[in-house]
Motif scaffolding. Structure first.
Motif, PDB file in Angstrom:
ATOM      1  N   THR A 173       0.848  -1.189   0.000  1.00 13.15           N
ATOM      2  CA  THR A 173       0.000   0.000   0.000  1.00 13.15           C
ATOM      3  C   THR A 173       0.886   1.242   0.000  1.00 13.15           C
ATOM      4  OG1 THR A 173      -0.098   0.152   2.411  1.00 13.15           O
ATOM      5  CG2 THR A 173      -1.748  -1.235   1.349  1.00 13.15           C
ATOM      6  N   GLY A 175       0.984   3.535   2.167  1.00 14.64           N
ATOM      7  CA  GLY A 175       1.481   3.807   3.512  1.00 14.64           C
ATOM      8  C   GLY A 175       2.767   3.076   3.849  1.00 14.64           C
ATOM      9  N   THR A 196       0.016  11.150   3.290  1.00 12.76           N
ATOM     10  CA  THR A 196      -0.635   9.873   3.593  1.00 12.76           C
ATOM     11  C   THR A 196      -2.136   9.964   3.367  1.00 12.76           C
ATOM     12  OG1 THR A 196       1.051   9.400   5.266  1.00 12.76           O
ATOM     13  CG2 THR A 196      -0.980   8.130   5.391  1.00 12.76           C
ATOM     14  N   ARG A 200      -4.270   7.976   0.443  1.00 14.77           N
ATOM     15  CA  ARG A 200      -5.344   7.070   0.859  1.00 14.77           C
ATOM     16  C   ARG A 200      -6.679   7.455   0.217  1.00 14.77           C
ATOM     17  NH1 ARG A 200      -5.209   8.065   5.831  1.00 14.77           N
ATOM     18  NH2 ARG A 200      -7.093   9.332   5.971  1.00 14.77           N
ATOM     19  N   ASP A 204      -9.057   5.429  -2.371  1.00 15.19           N
ATOM     20  CA  ASP A 204     -10.424   5.118  -1.947  1.00 15.19           C
ATOM     21  C   ASP A 204     -11.463   5.558  -2.966  1.00 15.19           C
ATOM     22  OD1 ASP A 204      -9.454   3.988   0.350  1.00 15.19           O
ATOM     23  OD2 ASP A 204      -9.901   5.705   1.668  1.00 15.19           O
TER      24      ASP A 204
END
Length: 279
Positions: A173, A175, A196, A200, A204
């Motif tokens: 991912t 992260g 971050t 994300r 999403d």
């Protein structure tokens, strides 16, 4: 072994399985001060506890020669473990990662399923898998930079090992790389948190379909840094992340139209969103 605080004797017969680095020789120029072999290694046949017997000068030592020679299998393993240790040192990885890589290499070596592939390629792929499985993934380019194998060959062997050992790795991912990339770029924690959040949210709401997590992370860092006082260029970020500037630019262009939805609500802008670079 005694507790330095209260003097409690924790253990009175502690065995050190490491090498003994004392010498009782009168020769002051002796280069190798060890009187015993290497530390115990459970991955080698016999736990690396074999004994070498020296024959008297002039005596027939043919009966001892076979006992003194290391098997070709162990010789291969020793060389591979050494290379794994060097890769771990170059990447500043802890011992548990190199141990996991050594175990993977031995499983492949004993399975004889990758005959024809170079041991160096198997070593590099084993370390890549070990990093992924231990939750500290490194990119193919990072492994490639500290080994002698091309990125393409490491990728090929990586897939073969997963198939033959029937093992798996966690999905990467954004992260996984964010804190390391931001740290290497000397960016403050507020920029890291913003990057971050941007990465994300972009994943999403499916703004970057088909893009690798590394390129998305790099683009998010670029967007967050450009909105802050600590601005970083695509070239600087690309050198740290190991991706081309054009790759960062492509991901950034996909994220830019929705930039107002990606930043965290409490982010303090040094450069407003409408003044961010469009590409």
């Amino acid at each position: 072994m005694i507790c330095p605080e209260c003097g409690l004797v924790v253990g009175d017969r502690v065995v050190d399985v490491g090498s003994e680095w004392r010498t009782f020789s009168n020769d002051k120029d002796a280069k190798d001060a060890s009187r015993v072999g290497a530390a115990e290694n459970s991955l080698l046949d016999g736990g690396d506890l074999s004994t070498m017997i020296a024959a008297a000068p002039g005596a027939d030592d043919s009966g001892y020669r076979n006992r003194r020679t290391i098997s070709s299998s162990d010789r291969t393993l020793i060389a591979a473990f050494k290379e794994i240790g060097q890769i771990a040192d170059r990447l500043n990885l802890p011992k548990m990662i190199s141990d996991r890589g050594s175990t993977l290499f031995k499983q492949v070596h004993e399975g004889k399923s990758l005959r024809g592939r170079s041991n160096d390629a198997i070593v590099s792929a084993s370390m890549y898998i070990a990093c992924r499985q231990e939750g500290v993934p490194r990119t193919f380019k990072e492994i490639c930079a500290v080994s002698k194998i091309s990125k393409k060959e490491i990728g090929r062997v990586f897939k073969l090992i997963l198939k033959n050992l029937e093992t798996n790795v966690e999905l990467i991912t954004t992260g996984d790389f964010m804190s390391r990339f931001c740290s290497n770029l000397c960016l403050p924690i507020k920029v890291q948190k913003a990057a971050t959040c941007i990465a994300r949210k972009a994943v999403d709401i499916d703004l970057v379909p088909g893009r690798s997590p590394i390129s998305v992370a790099a683009a998010a860092i670029y967007m967050a840094s450009q909105a802050s006082a600590d601005k970083k260029s695509q070239k600087e970020i690309g050198e740290i992340a190991g991706v081309a500037e054009v790759t960062i630019r492509q991901s950034y262009k996909l994220m830019y139209p929705k930039a107002h939805m990606l930043f965290p609500e409490d982010f303090k802008f040094d450069t407003p969103i409408d003044q961010l670079p469009s590409q």
